[in-house]
Enzyme design. Sequence first.
Site, short mmCIF file in Angstrom:
data_model
loop_
_atom_site.label_atom_id
_atom_site.label_comp_id
_atom_site.label_asym_id
_atom_site.label_seq_id
_atom_site.Cartn_x
_atom_site.Cartn_y
_atom_site.Cartn_z
N LYS A 169 0.86 -1.18 0.00
CA LYS A 169 0.00 0.00 0.00
C LYS A 169 0.89 1.23 0.00
CE LYS A 169 -1.29 2.94 2.79
NZ LYS A 169 -1.32 4.16 1.92
N GLU A 244 10.31 1.51 10.31
CA GLU A 244 11.33 2.55 10.12
C GLU A 244 10.61 3.88 10.25
OE1 GLU A 244 12.92 5.54 8.62
OE2 GLU A 244 12.94 4.53 6.67
N CYS A 278 13.51 11.37 6.86
CA CYS A 278 13.53 10.93 8.25
C CYS A 278 14.94 10.94 8.83
CB CYS A 278 12.92 9.54 8.36
SG CYS A 278 13.59 8.34 7.20
N GLU A 378 9.87 16.13 15.09
CA GLU A 378 10.24 16.02 13.68
C GLU A 378 9.40 17.00 12.86
OE1 GLU A 378 11.40 12.48 10.65
OE2 GLU A 378 9.44 12.30 11.61
#
Length: 470
Positions: A169, A244, A278, A378
């Site tokens: 997906k 992750e 990331c 983040e």
Amino acid sequence: MKHITQHYIGGKFVDSVGQEKFDLVNPATNELIGSVLLGNEEDTRQAIAAAKDAFRTYSLTTPAERAGFLQRFHDAVAARADEHVQALVQEYGGPVQMAQFLVKASCDAILSVKESLKDVPFKKMVGQAEVSLHPVGVAGHITPWNANIMYFCNKAAAALAAGCTVVTKPSEMSALQTQVLMECVDAAGLPDGLINIVNGRGDVVGVELTTNPDVAKISFTGSTAVGKSIAARGADTLKRVTLELGGKSAHIVLEDADLNKALPFILQSGFMNSGQACIAGTRILVPESRYDEITTALKQAVEHIKVGLPQEADTAVGPLVSRTQFKRVQGYIETGIQEGAEILAGGPGYPAGLEGGNFVKPTIFINVTNDMSIAREEIFGPVLCVIAYKDEQEAIAIANDSPYGLAGYVSGEDAARAKRVAEQMQTGAVSINAFAHTPFAPFGGVKQSGIGRENGPYGIQSYLEYKTIA
């Protein structure tokens, strides 16, 4: 204008059962460039059933046979390299140089997995016991928009190498990129059902993948919050998970750093992929003894970074993927100001002449403390924080004072000292003096940056289970 209405299931393109339409927008102009029909639970179940059926025979193949399939997969992806680049640039605004790197790295990832098959001990003797490795089953992959091709290829290759079949997906925001990939999978002529792809939302297709009992493993790349929900939903069927997740990586600039080397490294690692990475090194830790020197040099260096249209070869920072992401990053810049940090470069608003897209000024904050929101959360945009430290141990303590631990960076001329610092950073990987692309080495995070590792033999083994016969 591209209108995508099909998924790839069981070796063929099939019309979507789900009929929700999602608009695809060029982030550099905010112009409509296409649409995609989003799959629903029924589309997902069909894909899982196709993968389950294919697993019965594919799981019995030899490593040599799987290596052949991986080569065909690689060749099909590589043959469309220019189209992959164009889709990356158009759909999420990736600067063309970054897009070219991602496509090459994706092809390299497939080959590195193929090469790594010889390093996986599928069968060995442990004392009087025979220990063998077997594929876990159907793997569900959930991939992000910011490097769709990389995650798609890396995860699919590892699963196929292990003998697993796949349902992916991708992010609905990367449907143009996914369409090219679906055509590549079809052109590769793999056995039906090995790789199945369903466009759709995480709260529909993703939930079905993470709760369906016929899916044995989930590999997800994305935010920490979503990763936690995936782990929780998969617990009922004890799914194996590789996560992750997010990061807030520190870049420790040591006292002996050569700024001619360190400045480009700081800006490259911090602003890579327009800050939408990331692994971006967004916390810049500098010694108090060189604080003024380094911040002055950073201010001058940022002035030479080109923010512009992603298709232009000299663009370093392109647009953010969506209007929503643009507003989110602008909110963080305002928060930084309210918390008492000082803007060294950039700041709120659009770069001049780029008001039509989702462009953010490359922004650097100084006088930042590690408890500020901009230093702990983040941001996923071109926003960096400079934090002062007194000595090496304080630098390491600040770097490790984070819920995240995905990547880290060190700049310094004394190689032994730099390595000693890197070894003390609580993170899955550290690059010293230059960004390291290591497709055979394990990649993943510690703490809230994830569970498990990808790449090379480490990625393959995450799709395998042990069996002992004595």
